[in-house]
Design an enzyme around this catalytic site. Structure first.
Site, PDB file in Angstrom:
ATOM      1  N   SER A  16       0.807  -1.240   0.000  1.00 35.84           N
ATOM      2  CA  SER A  16       0.000   0.000   0.000  1.00 35.84           C
ATOM      3  C   SER A  16       0.830   1.274   0.000  1.00 35.84           C
ATOM      4  O   SER A  16       0.439   2.272   0.595  1.00 35.84           O
ATOM      5  CB  SER A  16      -0.962   0.019   1.201  1.00 35.84           C
ATOM      6  OG  SER A  16      -1.686  -1.181   1.277  1.00 35.84           O
ATOM      7  N   ASP A  61      -7.119  -0.089   1.828  1.00 32.34           N
ATOM      8  CA  ASP A  61      -5.803   0.454   2.175  1.00 32.34           C
ATOM      9  C   ASP A  61      -5.910   1.820   2.836  1.00 32.34           C
ATOM     10  O   ASP A  61      -5.259   2.098   3.849  1.00 32.34           O
ATOM     11  CB  ASP A  61      -4.919   0.561   0.925  1.00 32.34           C
ATOM     12  CG  ASP A  61      -4.611  -0.794   0.314  1.00 32.34           C
ATOM     13  OD1 ASP A  61      -4.889  -1.805   0.973  1.00 32.34           O
ATOM     14  OD2 ASP A  61      -4.106  -0.833  -0.818  1.00 32.34           O
ATOM     15  N   ASN A 104       2.927  -2.782 -11.031  1.00 30.50           N
ATOM     16  CA  ASN A 104       2.388  -1.419 -11.084  1.00 30.50           C
ATOM     17  C   ASN A 104       0.933  -1.484 -11.537  1.00 30.50           C
ATOM     18  O   ASN A 104       0.653  -1.679 -12.711  1.00 30.50           O
ATOM     19  CB  ASN A 104       3.222  -0.561 -12.051  1.00 30.50           C
ATOM     20  CG  ASN A 104       2.816   0.913 -12.000  1.00 30.50           C
ATOM     21  OD1 ASN A 104       1.670   1.230 -11.676  1.00 30.50           O
ATOM     22  ND2 ASN A 104       3.743   1.780 -12.302  1.00 30.50           N
TER      23      ASN A 104
END
Length: 329
Positions: A16, A61, A104
């Protein structure tokens, strides 16, 4: 507003780091402008903000970044956002191990494809049960509208969806819409050209994973003598489902989980979005030092790239406090 940024979270590691940056930016901006918001409000704003980069993420998150408290895990629930303390059993530690494979989310479509598969499964399940499928976005919404248990939802998935991938043509036929409507009204920008979707597998993973989360909390609350063993089994089931039903693992994560279990972890699974990043393992505290030593030798010291990243890649952790602003007295 001039800001200097620093951090110790490895980027694209499933820990995160991007959400931490967004939450930090939100908190700092509020402070600089003399404004205040509740932790709940700030978490929801940061969740929406992060979607502007094109990642169709949830709010887990950001929520834990603000709502975390030292010494306790949290069960995060939404609609409305709320957090419940979950007391972890003594006698075990959680160890983070980075596979050193970067993922990513913003630059690839893997993550958004899974979100769209869950959304499409939601719509097919909703239509099969006579619900207003056009307004339904999340698998949780179907369960809520039907007022059934997670176990009952798993049965419905078996009845309604087939294990074979769905083509865009079949989805359009099921929903009674055109391909243009599918692309413009349902699919995200970077999933427009995807031709097949696995709806059965994704729905089955989501509902079974939600059931495991509630079972984890239940075990922590009851604290039986074999709690650590039971929790470890849930973590292992979770990883198998992530690997086989949600298909968000990778060969390096598979290898790392195997190594962790081989050297004494009771449970081990990937954490974060997947396709790389970290594993989290539950390890008996009396085996912790030996475990870290063996995993370091078996996974990191056999590869030059991993060896270079070793210092930030393998460590024991425990629940800590959420985001704070430190001010001079």
């Amino acid at each position: 507003m001039n800001c200097l940024l620093d951090g110790t979270i490895p980027p694209s590691s499933g820990l995160s780091s991007s959400s931490a940056l967004v939450c930090c930016a939100g908190l700092v901006t509020l402070r600089a402008n003399g404004k205040t918001l509740s932790k709940m409000e700030l978490a929801e704003i940061c969740t929406k903000s992060e979607r502007y980069i094109g990642t169709e993420g949830g709010g887990m998150d950001q929520s834990i970044s603000f709502l975390a408290e030292e010494g306790t895990a949290k069960l995060i629930e939404f609609s409305p956002l709320r957090a419940t303390d979950v007391r972890l059993p003594s006698g075990a530690a959680f160890v983070i191990a980075n596979s050193c494979v970067e993922m990513n989310k913003a630059a690839t479509s893997h993550y958004n494809i899974r979100v769209m598969e869950c959304r499409l499964a939601t719509k097919l399940l909703s239509k099969s049960k006579g619900l207003d499928w056009k307004t339904m976005l999340r698998l949780h919404d179907v369960q809520t509208k039907l007022g059934v248990s997670l176990e009952e939802m798993l049965t419905i998935v078996e009845e309604v969806l087939h294990p074979e991938p769905y083509s865009t043509e079949e989805i359009c036929k099921c929903l009674g819409i055109s391909l243009e409507e599918l692309r413009s009204q349902i699919l995200s920008q970077n999933t427009q050209d995807v031709s097949t979707f696995k709806l059965y597998q994704r729905a089955k993973h989501v509902y079974s994973e939600a059931a495991r989360v509630l079972e984890f909390k239940k075990i922590c609350n009851k604290a039986p003598a074999n709690a650590v063993q039971l929790l470890g089994e849930l973590m292992n089931q979770s990883y198998i489902s992530c690997r086989e039903m949600y298909e968000c693992s990778c060969p390096e994560l598979d290898r790392l989980v195997d190594i962790c279990l081989q050297f004494g972890a009771i449970g081990s699974r990937l954490t974060g979005a997947g396709w790389g990043g970290c594993t989290v393992s539950m390890v008996p505290t009396d085996k912790l030092n030996t475990f870290i030593k063996n995993v370091r030798k078996a996974y990191y010291q056999t590869d030059v790239q991993r060896l270079a990243l070793e210092n930030n890649s393998l460590f024991a952790t425990k629940p800590g406090r959420g985001a704070l602003v430190f001010v001079e007295a």
